[in-house]
Design an enzyme around this catalytic site. Structure first.
Site, PDB file in Angstrom:
ATOM      1  N   GLU A 265       0.833  -1.205   0.000  1.00  0.00           N
ATOM      2  CA  GLU A 265       0.000   0.000   0.000  1.00  0.00           C
ATOM      3  C   GLU A 265       0.870   1.258   0.000  1.00  0.00           C
ATOM      4  O   GLU A 265       0.554   2.249  -0.675  1.00  0.00           O
ATOM      5  CB  GLU A 265      -0.940  -0.022   1.202  1.00  0.00           C
ATOM      6  CG  GLU A 265      -2.035  -1.083   1.048  1.00  0.00           C
ATOM      7  CD  GLU A 265      -2.947  -1.190   2.264  1.00  0.00           C
ATOM      8  OE1 GLU A 265      -4.144  -0.908   2.117  1.00  0.00           O
ATOM      9  OE2 GLU A 265      -2.457  -1.538   3.348  1.00  0.00           O
TER      10      GLU A 265
ATOM     11  N   GLU B 295      -4.175  -9.433   3.606  1.00  0.00           N
ATOM     12  CA  GLU B 295      -4.989  -9.109   4.781  1.00  0.00           C
ATOM     13  C   GLU B 295      -6.188 -10.025   4.970  1.00  0.00           C
ATOM     14  O   GLU B 295      -6.610 -10.285   6.108  1.00  0.00           O
ATOM     15  CB  GLU B 295      -5.466  -7.647   4.701  1.00  0.00           C
ATOM     16  CG  GLU B 295      -4.400  -6.612   4.943  1.00  0.00           C
ATOM     17  CD  GLU B 295      -3.569  -6.279   3.715  1.00  0.00           C
ATOM     18  OE1 GLU B 295      -2.756  -5.352   3.778  1.00  0.00           O
ATOM     19  OE2 GLU B 295      -3.749  -6.959   2.664  1.00  0.00           O
TER      20      GLU B 295
END
Length: 695
Positions: free
Chosen positions: A106, A126
């Site tokens: 990210e 995740e």
């Protein structure tokens, strides 16, 4: 912990250095250091371009998962840094090597240009923790590679290679050499500011969202559905999408599923540490392993070793059985070739590392020998007596026993310190759990070697002390005791199995026992009837065994198997169960799923507490990992001891006392440890921190 700064002409290189994976830790201040370094470089008039790279073996392994249990502001700090990078008025080039995972990717996506070294891997895992990418991943990844590809990446949690990333547009350039030098070359060409968050919404958005939403399956974790929701919210308003992502991330972070998955993540690392083991204890070198026994278990153990590149010598006294075992090993390895899991060269190497013999003398030079013969004390003692005379004095002797007294087996060896238990779970080449049993005299380096071997062959090794059944099977006995009582009280097998599977077990207990085979359990119950006459089982399961119905392998067990694989209910068993209830004078009653799940779970918890108190298990998390990896306990549920903490130990104690006042109440006497923890407001999770081995 540092952000290393280096000036290269008009470019400032910031290198992340925070432990082995360069985790984006807010709790220890590392994220603030990144923010300060980026801010300083952005304000430096002599700096024209910023390069961000990772120190050591990777770019960044992601956020520090420990921060998720801290203040919400810790996660917000990661988002703030990523937003600051994207908003920077000077081009930011991300130089990726090794891995860029989770928050690390990210961060990379917030850069204006990405270079990846060949062989590196990029991913957003995740979902495997019951979460969604919570620092802009759901909003930036689709803009870079399209909604469909982004959803597939996030919903699977699997990383892609740098080559795949370059092909999809996730990275702008792929290099074979030093990625920082490549970034400096790009910097000299004055790269443009290309903010990922300003890229247009992908054209395949609606189609991709509808297709993935249609494939969502019900489950305890809501992470997959929330990932789709976030991608569906993509619009020209980036801030709105990021706000939704942050809100849903917070909800998931507090969910039972994510808490259970994070407990499992930390637990797998915790159990590898052996409390009390001196820092200077080192595993022995294991170059060749012997396996005694060519049955189903011995064959599976040999495969597990060969698949990890460990040479194996198998000894099976019966030539026909040995030939059958070797054929099964060859067939399984070749099937991996046919399915594209390995190449033919790898398969040939594995078979070349396998030798076989019908005489124990073939194990004279083995570094470690694993006995995998029938679960009978007399047979095992005979094997160990012979091995003691044949093997080198420094060779480790391991037993695959699942219930028997390892100390009694070790007593047959002149040096019992070289004996350890290695309890594999069937099929041994697939199941990840390995119970490593420490005997009374097991040497510390022998224990360390057993754990190291487990890790080498891809197992989750958990240490257990010696008791009847060790940790897993001793607890499973109490679980089954309640299952069989439930049958005679009013439940039927299919109801019990369905209830436990809906709750989160991979397979219901009746189907599990049909798959494992009832003959061994029947033999154990006969032994226990003599040793523990005050702890009876329901006789209903023995009635089934008396009919020769030993499970799937015999075509009939609690269920019938017309095709040899698929369980079907059998009216004959329904009548047998109902007749047995009448025979013992028990009026059958309606039993709800909540009672089934509650009794099965509490039986595990209470026996687990006894095991902890006796020192058989080091920590509650050890028990949880055994159940996640060996008994099909739902990963999102965290394990039985984790579940007890969720219920609250005062509530657990109240339920145990209520059950202790009812039928077969002797089986529900609360463990003293539960009583003490409930009285003091303690939790099982607090005990995971004993001996300095904190999660």
């Amino acid at each position: 912990m540092a952000v290393e700064k280096r000036r290269e002409g008009e470019t400032i290189v910031l290198r992340l250095s925070n432990g082995p994976v360069n985790a984006l830790s807010a709790g220890n201040g590392f994220v603030d250091q990144i923010a300060a370094a980026v801010d300083e470089a952005a304000g430096d008039p002599a700096c024209r371009v910023i390069v961000i790279a990772g120190a050591g073996r990777m770019f960044c392994g992601g956020a520090d998962i420990g921060d998720f249990d801290g203040a919400p502001t810790q996660v917000s700090r990661v988002r703030d840094v990523i937003a600051a990078v994207e908003a920077c008025e000077k081009p930011v080039i991300m130089a990726i090597h090794g891995m860029a995972l989770g928050g690390g990717l990210e961060l990379a996506m917030a850069g204006h240009y990405r270079i990846a070294q060949a062989g590196s891997r990029l991913g957003l895992p995740e979902v495997t923790l019951g979460l969604l990418p919570g620092a802009g991943g759901t909003q930036r990844l689709p803009r870079l590679i399209g909604a469909g590809a982004a959803l597939d990446m996030m919903l699977s949690g699997k990383p892609v290679t740098a080559e795949q990333a370059a092909s999809s547009g996730l990275v702008d350039r792929l290099v074979d050499d030093d990625v920082v030098e490549a970034a400096l070359e790009v910097a000299r060409g004055a790269p443009p500011l290309r903010r990922t968050g300003a890229l247009p919404v992908p054209v395949d958005l609606a189609e991709a969202v509808d297709a993935r939403r249609a494939k969502l399956r019900a489950g305890l974790s809501q992470a997959p559905a929330r990932i789709v929701d976030c991608v569906a919210a993509l619009s020209d308003d980036l801030a709105a999408g990021l706000a939704l992502e942050a809100r849903l991330f917070g909800e998931l972070m507090r969910s039972e599923a994510s808490r259970g998955l994070r407990h499992a993540f930390f637990g797998e690392r915790t159990v590898a540490r052996i409390p009390g083991l001196a820092a200077d204890v080192r595993p022995r070198d294991v170059r060749r392993v012997g396996v005694v026994g060519g049955g189903l278990m011995g064959t599976g153990i040999a495969l597990a070793l060969l698949n990890a590149g460990v040479p194996v010598t198998m000894v099976e006294l019966r030539a026909e059985a040995l030939s059958k075992a070797e054929a099964a090993i060859r067939k399984t390895i070749q099937r991996d070739v046919e399915k594209g899991r390995i190449g033919q060269d790898a398969a040939d190497a594995r078979m070349a590392a396998f030798t076989s013999a019908t005489e124990l003398e073939a194990l004279a030079e083995a570094d470690l020998v694993i006995e995998a013969v029938f679960e009978d004390m007399g047979v095992k003692k005979q094997v160990f007596s012979a091995l003691d005379a044949i093997t080198r004095p420094d060779a480790i002797l391991a037993s695959n026993t699942s219930t028997l007294d390892l100390d009694a087996i070790a007593a047959l060896v002149a040096d019992p310190s070289r004996v350890v238990g290695l309890h594999f779970f069937s099929p041994a080449n697939i199941m990840r759990l390995l119970e490593v049993v420490r005997g009374r005299d097991t040497a510390p380096d022998v224990l360390a070697t057993a754990m190291a071997l487990g890790k080498r062959i891809g197992k989750v090794g958990v240490v257990s002390g010696v008791c009847d059944g060790f940790i897993g099977n001793r607890m499973f006995e109490e679980y089954l005791r309640q299952v069989y009582f439930l049958l005679e009280e009013g439940a039927l097998p299919q109801q019990i199995d369905a209830a436990m599977e809906r709750w989160g077990m991979a397979m219901g207990p009746c189907r599990t026992m049909d798959l494992a085979g009832h003959d061994i359990g029947w033999a154990i119950r006969k032994r226990r009837a003599v040793e523990q006459p005050d702890r009876p089982y329901s006789g209903v399961i023995d009635r089934i065994c008396e009919l020769g119905r030993f499970g799937q392998k015999s075509g009939k067990g609690i269920y019938v198997y017309p095709d040899g694989r698929t369980a079907q209910t059998d009216p004959e068993i329904t009548r047998l169960i109902e007749d047995y209830s009448a025979e013992i004078g028990l009026q059958r009653r309606a039993i709800g799923d909540e009672e089934i799940v509650g009794r099965c779970l509490l039986a595990l918890v209470n026996e687990g507490a006894h095991i902890l108190e006796e020192g058989i298990a080091y920590r509650p998390v050890d028990i949880d990992m055994i159940y996640l990896h060996g008994y099909g306990f739902g990963r999102e549920r965290g394990g039985p001891m984790f579940q007890a903490d969720l219920m609250g130990l005062p509530a657990v104690l109240d339920r145990l006392r209520a059950l202790a006042a009812g039928r077969n109440g002797w089986a529900w006497t609360p463990a003293p440890l539960i009583e003490r923890l409930a009285a003091t407001g303690g939790r099982f999770g607090d005990l995971d921190f004993q001996d300095g081995n904190a999660q």
